[in-house]
Scaffold this active site. Structure first.
Site, PDB file in Angstrom:
ATOM      1  N   SER A   1       3.241   2.571   2.046  1.00 26.03           N
ATOM      2  CA  SER A   1       2.431   3.710   2.477  1.00 26.03           C
ATOM      3  C   SER A   1       2.690   4.027   3.942  1.00 26.03           C
ATOM      4  O   SER A   1       3.283   3.228   4.676  1.00 26.03           O
ATOM      5  CB  SER A   1       0.938   3.438   2.261  1.00 26.03           C
TER       6      SER A   1
ATOM      7  N   ASP B   1       5.239  -5.373   0.363  1.00 35.63           N
ATOM      8  CA  ASP B   1       3.847  -4.960   0.504  1.00 35.63           C
ATOM      9  C   ASP B   1       3.008  -5.796  -0.452  1.00 35.63           C
ATOM     10  O   ASP B   1       3.538  -6.587  -1.235  1.00 35.63           O
ATOM     11  CB  ASP B   1       3.676  -3.465   0.204  1.00 35.63           C
TER      12      ASP B   1
ATOM     13  N   VAL C   1       1.416 -10.675   4.398  1.00 34.89           N
ATOM     14  CA  VAL C   1       1.910 -11.081   5.716  1.00 34.89           C
ATOM     15  C   VAL C   1       1.052 -12.159   6.364  1.00 34.89           C
ATOM     16  O   VAL C   1       1.491 -12.795   7.325  1.00 34.89           O
ATOM     17  CB  VAL C   1       2.031  -9.883   6.685  1.00 34.89           C
TER      18      VAL C   1
ATOM     19  N   TYR D   1      -8.998  -3.304  16.831  1.00 31.19           N
ATOM     20  CA  TYR D   1      -7.691  -2.709  16.518  1.00 31.19           C
ATOM     21  C   TYR D   1      -6.858  -2.542  17.786  1.00 31.19           C
ATOM     22  O   TYR D   1      -5.684  -2.926  17.838  1.00 31.19           O
ATOM     23  CB  TYR D   1      -7.890  -1.353  15.837  1.00 31.19           C
TER      24      TYR D   1
ATOM     25  N   THR E   1      -1.125  10.251   8.503  1.00 30.61           N
ATOM     26  CA  THR E   1      -0.953   9.164   7.542  1.00 30.61           C
ATOM     27  C   THR E   1      -2.298   8.876   6.882  1.00 30.61           C
ATOM     28  O   THR E   1      -3.351   9.294   7.378  1.00 30.61           O
ATOM     29  CB  THR E   1      -0.471   7.888   8.247  1.00 30.61           C
TER      30      THR E   1
END
Length: 254
Positions: free
Chosen positions: A18, A39, A67, A160, A195
């Site tokens: 994505s 992914d 990950v 973030y 996105t």
């Protein structure tokens, strides 16, 4: 132009199902690379990414994993190399975003952000770096953000921002550590892009503000990150390491 050509190269892209990871995987294929797309299991966009890669005449490998688990990355890397040869390029784009007022943020929310965006990226670099250092060549490209360099008013995402600042610093540190051993490490810092991450309900009311704050007065398109990724992954960027490339419509210039 041959220095921009990735023909004969194999790329490994995390978060390829994505957003910007998908756009980068497709751009690398358009430049000539075969691409191993990594992914989480069940991400529907993986099929779309794979189809786009095959449509431009390149080989796509679809790999599932997480990950946050180094063994998962290692296993995927092994599957990719058994199926398509040695990996020359790695792009670490897997990540999440969410918001919460810093004073009320749950511990679990903060730690999950760190585990995916920072720890997961480091584990990816570690697996990739070991292989590339053993061969004396390779390019690693990490996904940061302009939010790693500045705070955006109205966005309550201290966790973030902290991960992305750390990604920039980590990239530069790895570049310095590995530069004499044939491995280049760079990062991209996109601005506000169209996105799925920026179509979340909690940020929808901020989209107009993002456009107003950007000197080019528009959101960026995913492919506008894909081609800078091709440059930094190619021989055209052979003297570039430790670079944090802003792709932000001029946001950080103001």
């Amino acid at each position: 132009m041959k220095r921009f050509d990735l023909s004969g190269k194999l790329a490994f892209v995390t978060g390829a199902g994505s957003g910007l990871g998908q756009a980068i995987a497709i751009a690398l294929a358009e430049a000539g690379a075969d691409v191993a797309c990594f992914d989480l299991a069940g991400v529907l966009g993986q099929a779309e990414t794979s189809a786009a890669i095959v449509a431009v005449g390149r080989k796509a490998l679809v790999l599932d994993g997480d990950v946050t688990e180094p063994a998962s990355i290692e296993a995927a890397f092994d599957r990719a190399e058994r199926g398509a040869g040695e990996i020359d390029i790695a792009v670490n784009s897997a990540g999440i975003a969410n918001v919460s007022p810093a004073e009320a943020m749950p511990r679990s929310q903060f730690l999950r952000m760190m585990d995916i965006n920072l720890n997961g990226l480091f584990w990816s670099c570690q697996v990739e770096g070991r292989r590339m250092l053993a061969r004396g060549r390779g390019s690693i490209l990490n996904m940061a953000s302009i939010c790693g360099s500045t705070a955006v008013p109205g966005l309550e995402q201290a966790h973030y921002d902290a991960t992305k600042a750390a990604v920039i610093r980590l990239t530069k540190s790895l570049a310095a550590e590995w530069s004499g051993r044939g491995v280049r490490v760079n990062c991209l810092s996109p601005g506000f892009m169209t996105t799925p991450m920026n179509c979340r309900p909690e940020v929808a009311e901020n989209v107009r503000k993002f456009v107003d704050m950007t000197p080019m007065k528009r959101m960026g398109q995913p492919h506008e990150v894909g081609w800078p990724a091709v440059f930094l992954s190619s021989d055209a960027a052979s003297y570039c390491t430790g670079v944090d490339l802003n792709i932000d419509g001029g946001f950080l210039s103001i």
